[in-house]
Enzyme design. Structure first.
Site, PDB file in Angstrom:
ATOM      1  N   ARG A  97       0.837  -1.190   0.000  1.00  0.00           N
ATOM      2  CA  ARG A  97       0.000   0.000   0.000  1.00  0.00           C
ATOM      3  C   ARG A  97       0.881   1.253   0.000  1.00  0.00           C
ATOM      4  NH1 ARG A  97      -1.788   0.869   4.365  1.00  0.00           N
ATOM      5  NH2 ARG A  97      -1.202  -0.972   5.558  1.00  0.00           N
ATOM      6  N   TYR A 100      -1.499  -3.552  -6.692  1.00  0.00           N
ATOM      7  CA  TYR A 100      -1.228  -4.373  -5.510  1.00  0.00           C
ATOM      8  C   TYR A 100      -2.215  -4.196  -4.358  1.00  0.00           C
ATOM      9  CZ  TYR A 100       1.487  -7.339  -2.468  1.00  0.00           C
ATOM     10  OH  TYR A 100       1.879  -8.387  -1.676  1.00  0.00           O
ATOM     11  N   LYS A 106      -9.581  -2.220   1.917  1.00  0.00           N
ATOM     12  CA  LYS A 106      -9.366  -1.068   2.780  1.00  0.00           C
ATOM     13  C   LYS A 106     -10.157   0.155   2.308  1.00  0.00           C
ATOM     14  CE  LYS A 106      -7.164  -3.712   5.237  1.00  0.00           C
ATOM     15  NZ  LYS A 106      -5.862  -3.945   5.757  1.00  0.00           N
ATOM     16  N   HIS A 135     -10.695  -2.254  11.582  1.00  0.00           N
ATOM     17  CA  HIS A 135      -9.593  -3.114  11.108  1.00  0.00           C
ATOM     18  C   HIS A 135      -9.385  -4.223  12.142  1.00  0.00           C
ATOM     19  CE1 HIS A 135      -5.115  -3.231   9.596  1.00  0.00           C
ATOM     20  NE2 HIS A 135      -5.853  -4.123   8.993  1.00  0.00           N
ATOM     21  N   SER A 169      -1.405  -3.344  10.545  1.00  0.00           N
ATOM     22  CA  SER A 169      -1.039  -4.250   9.456  1.00  0.00           C
ATOM     23  C   SER A 169       0.208  -5.051   9.812  1.00  0.00           C
ATOM     24  CB  SER A 169      -0.778  -3.429   8.195  1.00  0.00           C
ATOM     25  OG  SER A 169      -1.943  -2.710   7.863  1.00  0.00           O
ATOM     26  N   CYS A 191       0.670  -7.301  12.056  1.00  0.00           N
ATOM     27  CA  CYS A 191       0.924  -7.430  13.499  1.00  0.00           C
ATOM     28  C   CYS A 191       0.178  -8.592  14.133  1.00  0.00           C
ATOM     29  CB  CYS A 191       0.584  -6.131  14.208  1.00  0.00           C
ATOM     30  SG  CYS A 191       1.735  -4.800  13.807  1.00  0.00           S
ATOM     31  N   ASP A 245      -9.434  -9.684   9.118  1.00  0.00           N
ATOM     32  CA  ASP A 245      -8.891  -8.357   8.822  1.00  0.00           C
ATOM     33  C   ASP A 245      -9.875  -7.210   9.068  1.00  0.00           C
ATOM     34  OD1 ASP A 245      -6.484  -6.970   7.853  1.00  0.00           O
ATOM     35  OD2 ASP A 245      -7.709  -6.365   6.151  1.00  0.00           O
ATOM     36  N   ARG A 297       2.214 -12.032  -0.180  1.00  0.00           N
ATOM     37  CA  ARG A 297       0.934 -12.449   0.404  1.00  0.00           C
ATOM     38  C   ARG A 297       0.280 -13.591  -0.345  1.00  0.00           C
ATOM     39  NH1 ARG A 297      -1.659  -8.616   4.282  1.00  0.00           N
ATOM     40  NH2 ARG A 297      -0.039  -7.099   4.725  1.00  0.00           N
TER      41      ARG A 297
HETATM   42  P1  GTP Z   1      -2.424  -7.564   7.696  1.00  0.00           P
HETATM   43  O1  GTP Z   1      -2.928  -8.599   6.783  1.00  0.00           O
HETATM   44  O2  GTP Z   1      -1.350  -6.733   7.125  1.00  0.00           O
HETATM   45  O3  GTP Z   1      -3.504  -6.709   8.276  1.00  0.00           O
HETATM   46  O4  GTP Z   1      -1.639  -8.337   8.903  1.00  0.00           O
HETATM   47  P2  GTP Z   1      -2.104  -9.204  10.151  1.00  0.00           P
HETATM   48  O5  GTP Z   1      -2.400  -8.294  11.291  1.00  0.00           O
HETATM   49  O6  GTP Z   1      -3.166 -10.165   9.771  1.00  0.00           O
HETATM   50  O7  GTP Z   1      -0.762  -9.986  10.541  1.00  0.00           O
HETATM   51  P3  GTP Z   1      -0.398 -11.540  10.390  1.00  0.00           P
HETATM   52  O8  GTP Z   1      -1.241 -12.434  11.273  1.00  0.00           O
HETATM   53  O9  GTP Z   1      -0.370 -11.882   8.958  1.00  0.00           O
HETATM   54  O10 GTP Z   1       1.076 -11.544  10.985  1.00  0.00           O
HETATM   55  C1  GTP Z   1       2.097 -10.759  10.450  1.00  0.00           C
HETATM   56  C2  GTP Z   1       3.431 -11.317  10.828  1.00  0.00           C
HETATM   57  O11 GTP Z   1       3.544 -11.396  12.261  1.00  0.00           O
HETATM   58  C3  GTP Z   1       3.681 -12.724  10.315  1.00  0.00           C
HETATM   59  O12 GTP Z   1       5.005 -12.815   9.873  1.00  0.00           O
HETATM   60  C4  GTP Z   1       3.464 -13.603  11.518  1.00  0.00           C
HETATM   61  O13 GTP Z   1       4.210 -14.796  11.459  1.00  0.00           O
HETATM   62  C5  GTP Z   1       3.907 -12.701  12.675  1.00  0.00           C
HETATM   63  N1  GTP Z   1       3.176 -13.026  13.929  1.00  0.00           N
HETATM   64  C6  GTP Z   1       1.834 -13.198  14.054  1.00  0.00           C
HETATM   65  N2  GTP Z   1       1.501 -13.530  15.323  1.00  0.00           N
HETATM   66  C7  GTP Z   1       2.652 -13.563  16.020  1.00  0.00           C
HETATM   67  C8  GTP Z   1       2.976 -13.855  17.401  1.00  0.00           C
HETATM   68  O14 GTP Z   1       2.121 -14.163  18.235  1.00  0.00           O
HETATM   69  N3  GTP Z   1       4.295 -13.747  17.739  1.00  0.00           N
HETATM   70  C9  GTP Z   1       5.268 -13.424  16.835  1.00  0.00           C
HETATM   71  N4  GTP Z   1       6.521 -13.365  17.252  1.00  0.00           N
HETATM   72  N5  GTP Z   1       5.003 -13.163  15.537  1.00  0.00           N
HETATM   73  C10 GTP Z   1       3.718 -13.225  15.132  1.00  0.00           C
HETATM   74  C1  SPV Z   2      -3.015  -4.372   5.499  1.00  0.00           C
HETATM   75  O1  SPV Z   2      -2.034  -3.740   5.088  1.00  0.00           O
HETATM   76  O2  SPV Z   2      -3.553  -4.128   6.604  1.00  0.00           O
HETATM   77  C2  SPV Z   2      -3.556  -5.488   4.702  1.00  0.00           C
HETATM   78  C3  SPV Z   2      -3.015  -5.696   3.364  1.00  0.00           C
HETATM   79  O3  SPV Z   2      -4.456  -6.172   5.161  1.00  0.00           O
HETATM   80  S1  SPV Z   2      -3.696  -4.638   2.153  1.00  0.00           S
HETATM   81  O4  SPV Z   2      -4.838  -5.295   1.588  1.00  0.00           O
HETATM   82  O5  SPV Z   2      -2.660  -4.411   1.143  1.00  0.00           O
HETATM   83  O6  SPV Z   2      -4.093  -3.399   2.781  1.00  0.00           O
HETATM   84 MN    MN Z   3      -4.995  -5.524   7.331  1.00  0.00          MN
END
Ligand code: GTP
Ligand code: SPV
Ligand code: MN
Length: 657
Positions: free
Chosen positions: A116, A265, A274, A294, A316, A318, A341, A436
């Site tokens: 983004r 993307y 979003k 979110h 994002s 996290c 999400d 992704r």
């Molecule tokens: P968006 O799709 O961008 O909104 O992200 P999200 O909030 O869904 O994050 P996601 O669950 O995809 O995790 C992002 C990264 O953080 C990945 O590389 C995970 O492996 C890592 N991660 C997720 N949960 C944990 C956790 O409990 N501990 C650690 N150390 N890393 C984590």
């Molecule tokens: C985020 O960045 O929080 C996502 C990926 O979930 S995107 O769809 O690119 O915004």
């Molecule tokens: Mn997101």
């Protein structure tokens, strides 16, 4: 095929929806004639234009007149349609099959189009302060990025006329939420990217019954172009047309409209996500008295058989997808995923908050995802999925950082996201950090039976969290709805690769909505405050931090499936368990022994749970500065009061031992 500039309709001259929408049905036939003239000689390549509602016809025709595609393709969302597009893209080299799976494809973008672009994402409102807060003098607002309607008209006129020349304009009808559901909304996206068509089909509900559900009602208008008319003047990299220097993502909340140019993307181009489900929907939600957030939604069943629904907002990359699909390490627990999400939530007649997942798929971060960390996500993307900017093995499997231990042949040749040959152990990374997967939610083995329930599921707790390397305990419970809102307002996290930020600085990300704020953040806070009406049971609010580090930089908490131990504590607190926590200035933190740590090995409890006085004294100053500078007079008095009370509590903290 280039277009004579004199034939191009400027954006400013398109009669545009607002005025046309007012025309009464009596004038329909006149309009119809106008529509047909505007459509000109652009052929309909697929679908029946005459079956579209008059409003959709006008929308399609006026945008075709503006963007001048070589044809119009009305999508029906079928597998057959997708297969035809896939075959074409495979032939062209934009997609390639990942042979180790069923119907999985990999795509590499132009390396300039990988995330983004927050700096080029704008909200367009007549009054600047509908979008941003009255910030202190000389301070640029970080929540909400405002552009005036006249400037937007110029920006669009510099980009959209003729921008689809030589390309097909796809018309995608989509529903956010179960089609026809009381919390659901309909959008129509126009795009010249077939990758977007394939992805929207996974991420949203695309099918002809969306037209039936729409009838002659209004819809969210989504206009997207990769911004590279044919014949192309610049080199197309990786068969991924885009125009990184000219990217613009502009939202018109009053008109419920999104214009996106130059990027193919993720959140830049899959406009249901979003742009619609957060930035536009939060405006609709404010007007209609609900919430567009979110947040993931998960159902957690305890060993006693009782199920609770929790929503969680983390910025994002996290951990939302991971928490939503958590595989509990504690025996007898079960987690089922409703969404990973975005949550749309509304109070029901019974005073409880009900939430739906408006999406139909997961667009998840690949690196770090493995059978060990997130086995349910891995099971979800074994088929019918698209992998973007991951690496690929010579044996036709996906690869990214975090799969080192799971790959069968550790010496296998890998092609990186940039197309280079690479082996495990070589310098650099194989996959882009924001690579992704896009996978259908229904393929998730633990998808909740009610994930498509149009009424939603009752949310009992809301969790905020971010990547906080220092100072912030694993979990704390806020004191009240207002204190929870204040806690959400100072949410912070280390920057991630989900947007263009570099480095790992800790940034403010209130409510995990900073990049997605649809309107004035002070009004957003007020909206949250106002939701707590008599007769309603607002969720209890918590804060978690899976990412606290020790002095060697190592995570203090194992995370992932072990996070169930924190959820367990939260649910016991919700039921009013006593003796499980002690008050600190920021909220209630677990007492030693109150978290089930059976079988976990050594945990440095004191470091994990401490609320260091020195850290919080500094932090409180920084939070005040942030809220005063960024929200200024728009900060609701109730939240200012919460801030001042918390400052006093922190001030009273004993100096660290
Ligand atoms: P968006 O799709 O961008 O909104 O992200 P999200 O909030 O869904 O994050 P996601 O669950 O995809 O995790 C992002 C990264 O953080 C990945 O590389 C995970 O492996 C890592 N991660 C997720 N949960 C944990 C956790 O409990 N501990 C650690 N150390 N890393 C984590
Ligand atoms: C985020 O960045 O929080 C996502 C990926 O979930 S995107 O769809 O690119 O915004
Ligand atoms: Mn997101």
């Amino acid at each position: 095929m280039s277009v004579d500039p004199s034939l191009l309709t400027p954006y400013k001259n398109t009669t545009d929806n607002a005025s046309l929408r007012q025309i009464s049905e009596d004038a329909f036939y006149v309009v119809n004639e106008v529509v047909m003239r505007r459509l000109g000689h652009v052929p309909i390549l697929k679908g029946d234009f005459h079956l579209l509602s008059p409003k959709v016809q006008r929308f399609v025709a006026e945008k075709a007149e503006l963007m001048r595609p070589r044809g119009i393709f009305i999508c029906d969302g079928t597998q057959h349609e997708a297969q035809e597009i896939i075959d074409k893209l495979v032939e062209r080299g934009m997609l390639s099959p990942l042979k180790a799976y069923e119907n999985n494809y990999i795509c590499r973008t132009d390396p300039k189009d990988v995330a983004r672009v927050e700096s080029k994402t704008w909200m367009v409102t007549p009054d600047k302060y509908q979008t941003v807060c009255h910030t202190a003098e000389g301070v640029d607002p970080i929540m909400g990025h405002w552009m005036s309607p006249t400037q937007m008209a110029d920006e669009l006129d510099g980009r959209f006329p003729g921008c689809m020349a030589g390309r097909i304009m796809y018309v995608i009808p989509f529903s956010m939420g179960p089609i026809g559901g009381p919390l659901s909304k309909i959008g129509v996206q126009l795009t010249d990217s077939n990758y977007v068509v394939l992805s929207m089909r996974i991420m949203t509900r695309v099918c002809p019954s969306v037209w039936d559900a729409l009838g002659d009602n209004d819809f969210v208008r989504c206009i997207h172009s990769v911004g590279l008319p044919r014949p192309v003047k610049q080199k197309v990299v990786n068969h991924w047309p885009c125009n990184p220097d000219r990217v613009l993502i502009a939202h018109r909340p009053p008109e419920r409209e999104v214009w996106s140019f130059g990027s193919g993307y993720g959140g830049n181009s899959l406009l249901g996500k979003k742009c619609f489900a957060l930035r536009i929907a939060s405006n609709i939600a404010k007007d209609e008295g609900w919430m567009a957030e979110h947040m993931l939604i998960m159902g957690v069943t305890r060993p006693n058989g009782k199920e609770h629904f929790i929503a969680a907002a983390f910025p994002s990359a996290c951990g939302k997808t991971n928490l939503a699909m958590l595989e509990p390490t504690l025996p007898g627990w079960k987690v089922r995923c409703v969404g990973d999400d975005i949550a749309w939530m509304k109070f029901g007649e019974d005073g409880r908050l009900y939430g739906i997942n408006p999406e139909a798929g997961f667009f998840g971060v690949a690196p770090g995802t493995s059978k060990k960390t997130n086995p349910m996500a891995v099971a979800t993307f074994q088929k019918n999925s698209i992998f973007t900017n991951t690496a690929e093995t010579a044996t036709g499997e996906y690869y990214w950082e975090g799969l080192e231990d799971e790959i069968a042949d550790k010496n296998v040749e890998i092609t990186t996201w940039l197309g280079d040959k690479w082996h495990i152990g070589d310098p650099g990374v194989a996959a882009h950090p924001n690579s992704r997967f896009a996978a259908p939610a229904e393929q998730c083995p633990i998808i909740h039976d009610k994930w498509q329930d149009p009424q939603g599921v009752p949310i009992e707790a809301i969790i905020f969290g971010g990547r906080r390397p220092q100072g912030v305990p694993l979990v704390f419970e806020t004191k009240s709805w207002l204190h929870g809102i204040f806690t959400g307002s100072f949410l912070k996290s280390e920057a991630t690769a989900a947007a263009e930020h570099t480095g790992k600085s800790v940034m403010h990300d209130p409510f995990a909505m900073r990049p997605f704020m649809g309107y004035n953040f002070g009004q957003y806070l007020q909206h949250w405050i106002d939701l707590n009406k008599p007769g309603r049971k607002v969720p209890q609010i918590y804060h978690v931090n899976w990412f606290r580090r020790d002095k060697d930089g190592k995570f203090l908490w194992p995370g992932f499936g072990e996070n169930i131990r924190v959820i367990d504590w939260i649910l016991r607190r919700l039921e009013g368990e006593e003796g499980s926590g002690h008050e600190t200035p920021i909220g209630t933190v677990p007492n030693k022994g109150s978290l089930n740590l059976d079988g976990l090995g050594e945990v440095n409890w004191d470091e994990l749970m401490s609320v260091p006085a020195a850290y919080w004294k500094e932090d409180a100053k920084e939070v005040r500065k942030f809220l005063e500078q960024q929200v200024g007079p728009d900060l609701p008095a109730e939240i200012r009061k919460e801030m001042e009370e918390q400052e006093k509590r922190i001030e009273a903290l004993e100096k660290d031992a």
